[in-house]
Design an enzyme around this catalytic site. Structure first.
Site, PDB file in Angstrom:
ATOM      1  CG  ASP A  12      -1.739   1.199   1.406  1.00 34.04           C
ATOM      2  OD1 ASP A  12      -2.357   1.602   0.413  1.00 34.04           O
ATOM      3  OD2 ASP A  12      -1.790   1.759   2.514  1.00 34.04           O
ATOM      4  CG  ASP A  14      -2.103   7.385   0.258  1.00 37.12           C
ATOM      5  OD1 ASP A  14      -1.354   8.358   0.108  1.00 37.12           O
ATOM      6  OD2 ASP A  14      -2.846   6.952  -0.647  1.00 37.12           O
TER       7      ASP A  14
END
Length: 228
Positions: A12, A14
């Site tokens: 991922d 963020d």
């Protein structure tokens, strides 16, 4: 603790690679404050990992804002166009990405961000993100029908690896409840690096939880250990 050995890794972005979740909090609170509302951590946990239109709708509904989804997105974009270029890489992440790349472990990016916002967020980190040969942008990719906690993005991201690994050979790194649920639903092991405020009992699906990426040991999942 013993874990299944893996061959491929998905990250991922963020709140996991970049501190952009902190920037999202600042931006969403700025909008909420205009209407006397508070963007709470509980609401933040609810929307983390969602696609752009999804989190806009969630915030509008939860805070009862007099905005359409498009109006909210436009207001947010003005704020984030200034905030995102200031993003920084979180502790331990760059070391791991460079290590996996050097060891020729296939790695991919699986972010709910749009391609356009990704470009802004990574303005000062191009060299690091160039190490990812495969990138999936959930809010821009038509193949990602639903955002996290649905598993779509991880299926799409894993399918970009040329050798098409089975889900149980893929390890995901996440920072959110929705991200963990999505990876687990995809049949993948998932390492959670959460915000310290997160109630860890809310993420029983996590294969492993670490306080910081600095604590992660690649050999736990059959990956080459750090050399130093």
């Amino acid at each position: 603790m013993s874990f299944k050995p893996i061959t491929h890794v998905l990250f991922d972005m963020d709140g996991l690679i970049l501190n952009t979740e902190d920037l999202y909090t600042l931006g969403f609170q700025e909008i909420a404050s205009r209407y006397g509302k508070n963007f709470t951590f509980a609401l933040k946990c609810q929307i983390m990992g969602q696609q752009t239109a999804e989190f806009a709708a969630s915030i509008i509904e939860a805070l009862e804002l007099p905005l359409t989804v498009n109006e909210f997105i436009l207001e947010a974009e003005k704020i984030f166009n200034e905030l995102f270029p200031t993003s920084t890489v979180l502790p331990g992440v760059e070391k791991l990405i460079r290590h996996l790349s050097k060891c020729k472990i296939p790695i991919g990016l699986a972010t709910s961000s749009r391609k356009e916002t990704y470009e802004i967020k990574t303005t000062n980190h191009k060299e690091l993100f160039d190490l990812f040969p495969y990138k999936t942008f959930g809010s821009s990719d038509p193949d990602v029908k639903k955002g996290k906690p649905f598993p779509d993005i991880f299926f799409v991201a894993a399918a970009k690896f040329p050798d098409k690994p089975n889900p149980d050979k893929v390890l995901v790194f996440e920072d959110s409840i929705n991200g963990v649920k999505a990876a687990h639903s995809a049949g993948m092991q998932v390492v959670l690096v959460p915000d310290p405020r997160l109630d860890r009992s809310l993420v029983p699906e996590a294969t492993l939880i670490v306080n910081s990426m600095e604590e992660f040991k690649p050999e736990l999942f059959g990956l080459p250990p750090f050399e130093d």
